[in-house]
Design a protein around this motif. Structure first.
Motif, PDB file in Angstrom:
ATOM      1  N   LEU A   1       0.831  -1.210   0.000  1.00  8.69           N
ATOM      2  CA  LEU A   1       0.000   0.000   0.000  1.00  8.69           C
ATOM      3  C   LEU A   1       0.869   1.266   0.000  1.00  8.69           C
ATOM      4  CD1 LEU A   1      -2.929  -0.828   2.453  1.00  8.69           C
ATOM      5  CD2 LEU A   1      -3.114  -0.298   0.027  1.00  8.69           C
ATOM      6  N   GLN A   2       1.867   1.297   0.873  1.00  5.46           N
ATOM      7  CA  GLN A   2       2.722   2.480   0.931  1.00  5.46           C
ATOM      8  C   GLN A   2       3.503   2.679  -0.362  1.00  5.46           C
ATOM      9  OE1 GLN A   2       5.162   3.022   4.375  1.00  5.46           O
ATOM     10  NE2 GLN A   2       3.450   2.931   5.816  1.00  5.46           N
TER      11      GLN A   2
ATOM     12  N   HIS B   1       1.388   8.316  -3.678  1.00  6.41           N
ATOM     13  CA  HIS B   1       0.886   9.594  -4.190  1.00  6.41           C
ATOM     14  C   HIS B   1      -0.429   9.995  -3.518  1.00  6.41           C
ATOM     15  CE1 HIS B   1      -1.018   6.390  -6.491  1.00  6.41           C
ATOM     16  NE2 HIS B   1      -1.964   7.227  -6.861  1.00  6.41           N
ATOM     17  N   LEU B   2      -1.057   9.055  -2.802  1.00  5.06           N
ATOM     18  CA  LEU B   2      -2.316   9.334  -2.097  1.00  5.06           C
ATOM     19  C   LEU B   2      -2.103   9.530  -0.600  1.00  5.06           C
ATOM     20  CD1 LEU B   2      -4.635   6.690  -3.816  1.00  5.06           C
ATOM     21  CD2 LEU B   2      -4.526   9.145  -4.289  1.00  5.06           C
ATOM     22  N   GLU B   3      -0.866   9.790  -0.209  1.00  4.71           N
ATOM     23  CA  GLU B   3      -0.540   9.888   1.214  1.00  4.71           C
ATOM     24  C   GLU B   3      -1.410  10.902   1.942  1.00  4.71           C
ATOM     25  OE1 GLU B   3       3.143  11.682   3.777  1.00  4.71           O
ATOM     26  OE2 GLU B   3       3.663  10.157   2.287  1.00  4.71           O
ATOM     27  N   LYS B   4      -1.562  12.101   1.394  1.00  6.91           N
ATOM     28  CA  LYS B   4      -2.370  13.117   2.050  1.00  6.91           C
ATOM     29  C   LYS B   4      -3.833  12.685   2.156  1.00  6.91           C
ATOM     30  CE  LYS B   4       0.476  17.146   0.877  1.00  6.91           C
ATOM     31  NZ  LYS B   4       0.508  18.459   0.180  1.00  6.91           N
ATOM     32  N   PHE B   5      -4.296  11.992   1.134  1.00  6.42           N
ATOM     33  CA  PHE B   5      -5.679  11.497   1.148  1.00  6.42           C
ATOM     34  C   PHE B   5      -5.877  10.490   2.274  1.00  6.42           C
ATOM     35  CE2 PHE B   5      -8.631   8.099  -0.179  1.00  6.42           C
ATOM     36  CZ  PHE B   5      -9.804   8.834  -0.241  1.00  6.42           C
ATOM     37  N   TRP B   6      -4.965   9.523   2.401  1.00  3.34           N
ATOM     38  CA  TRP B   6      -5.097   8.515   3.447  1.00  3.34           C
ATOM     39  C   TRP B   6      -5.012   9.137   4.838  1.00  3.34           C
ATOM     40  CZ3 TRP B   6      -7.493   5.082   1.222  1.00  3.34           C
ATOM     41  CH2 TRP B   6      -7.083   4.436   0.064  1.00  3.34           C
TER      42      TRP B   6
END
Length: 340
Positions: free
Chosen positions: A15-16, A21-26
């Motif tokens: 997942l990481q 690129h979706l870090e802020k979303f998660w």
């Protein structure tokens, strides 16, 4: 369990790596799934649309988080961010390529996931009420089923976010979903609307005493009830990411405080304030701002008894702000304006 934990780390690593690129979303999703968001965000948004649904949110959130605490004390679930180091299965050559985040280092045991459990319980109240309302207007099963699709999407997003930040293993997230759903099916029909203040005081005291008795009983049996706090401090990447408001007793005081506050709000103003839609929208906006500032109030972490006492008072205030103070002020101002 070693195999289950190892596969869980593998899932988090993938997942990481693939959704970096979706870090802020998660990170945003995991904040929205935080149990305190049920009190500070979901509760005011629903209360000014449907009072009974708003009351149900506080009721379900408090009991589901309390039950989650009991489960955690009894199940001793590991968390990925400390299990990697404690397992001694990894050395410098085969370390998983994962990293921690500010929301990672929670200090309570990991099973079942509190975020998943409270989200499953609280949002079921929202979507079932919304689905029923839509069906009463459209008589379409397809359209009224759309909230449930969003519900499943939300649960999946919260669960993935918890795995992504190394706060939980996948099986802990699944356990949280299932226990949350089972609990809300039982609780939804027991909303304490119009109950006397004594009911809330007694119920809150019962939750507090039962948790304390369990705590003492486990210690008498030789169980180190604070084992998870020690591991969290040992393996967290940054000391400042360890926060007292993630400790087990913080969730307990939050739940008991919110229930006492709910009782007081109904005692001060039985039935609540009757407001048209425009004043309701204004009340929601003002309440949201008030809760935002209440949540940001810094509390002294030492002595811990003082912290927990003030934390309790903070969540006693939440229903007062939403149900009594702000709607009362808005009613006073709009009523005067109409008279003029």
């Amino acid at each position: 369990m070693e195999t289950v934990y190892t596969h869980g780390i593998w899932v988090a690593e993938i997942l990481q790596e693939r959704t970096s690129h979706l870090e802020k979303f998660w990170l945003t999703v995991t904040l929205l799934g935080d149990p305190k968001a049920a009190f500070l965000l979901v509760f005011p948004c629903t209360y000014f649309i449907s009072k009974r649904t708003g009351l149900a949110i506080v009721w379900v959130a408090a009991i589901s988080e309390w039950l989650n605490l009991v489960f955690k004390w009894m199940l001793f679930g590991e968390r990925p961010f400390w299990w990697i180091g404690e397992s001694r299965l990894y050395d410098k050559t085969n370390q998983p390529k994962v990293h921690q985040f500010p929301s990672t280092c929670e200090t309570g045991p990991g099973s079942p996931s509190g975020h998943a459990m409270v989200t499953a319980a609280v949002w079921w109240v929202v979507v079932s009420s919304l689905g029923s309302f839509i069906y009463s207007r459209t008589h379409s099963w397809v359209i009224s089923g759309l909230p449930y699709v969003l519900y499943v999407t939300l649960l999946a997003a919260v669960g993935i976010s918890r795995i992504f930040i190394l706060a939980h293993f996948p099986h802990q997230v699944i356990a949280g979903w299932l226990t949350g759903l089972l609990l809300v099916v039982t609780l939804k029909s027991t909303v304490p609307e119009g109950r006397p203040l004594l009911f809330f005081l007694s119920f809150s005291t019962g939750l507090m005493l039962s948790a304390l008795i369990l705590n003492v009983a486990l210690q008498q049996l030789g169980v180190d009830i604070y084992w998870s706090i020690s591991l969290a401090k040992k393996w967290c990447s940054r000391a400042e990411w360890i926060r007292l408001d993630t400790a087990p007793f913080s969730s307990l005081t939050r739940d008991c405080g919110a229930l006492v506050g709910l009782g007081l709000a109904q005692y001060w103003k039985p039935g609540g304030w009757s407001l048209p839609w425009a004043p309701r929208a204004l009340s929601l906006a003002v309440s949201s701002m008030g809760l935002y500032h209440v949540n940001r109030l810094p509390l002294p972490v030492k002595p811990q008894g003082l912290f927990y006492s003030l934390f309790f008072v903070k969540f006693v205030l939440v229903p007062q702000i939403v149900m009594v103070f702000v709607p009362g002020l808005v009613h006073l101002l709009t009523h005067k304006k109409k008279k003029d």
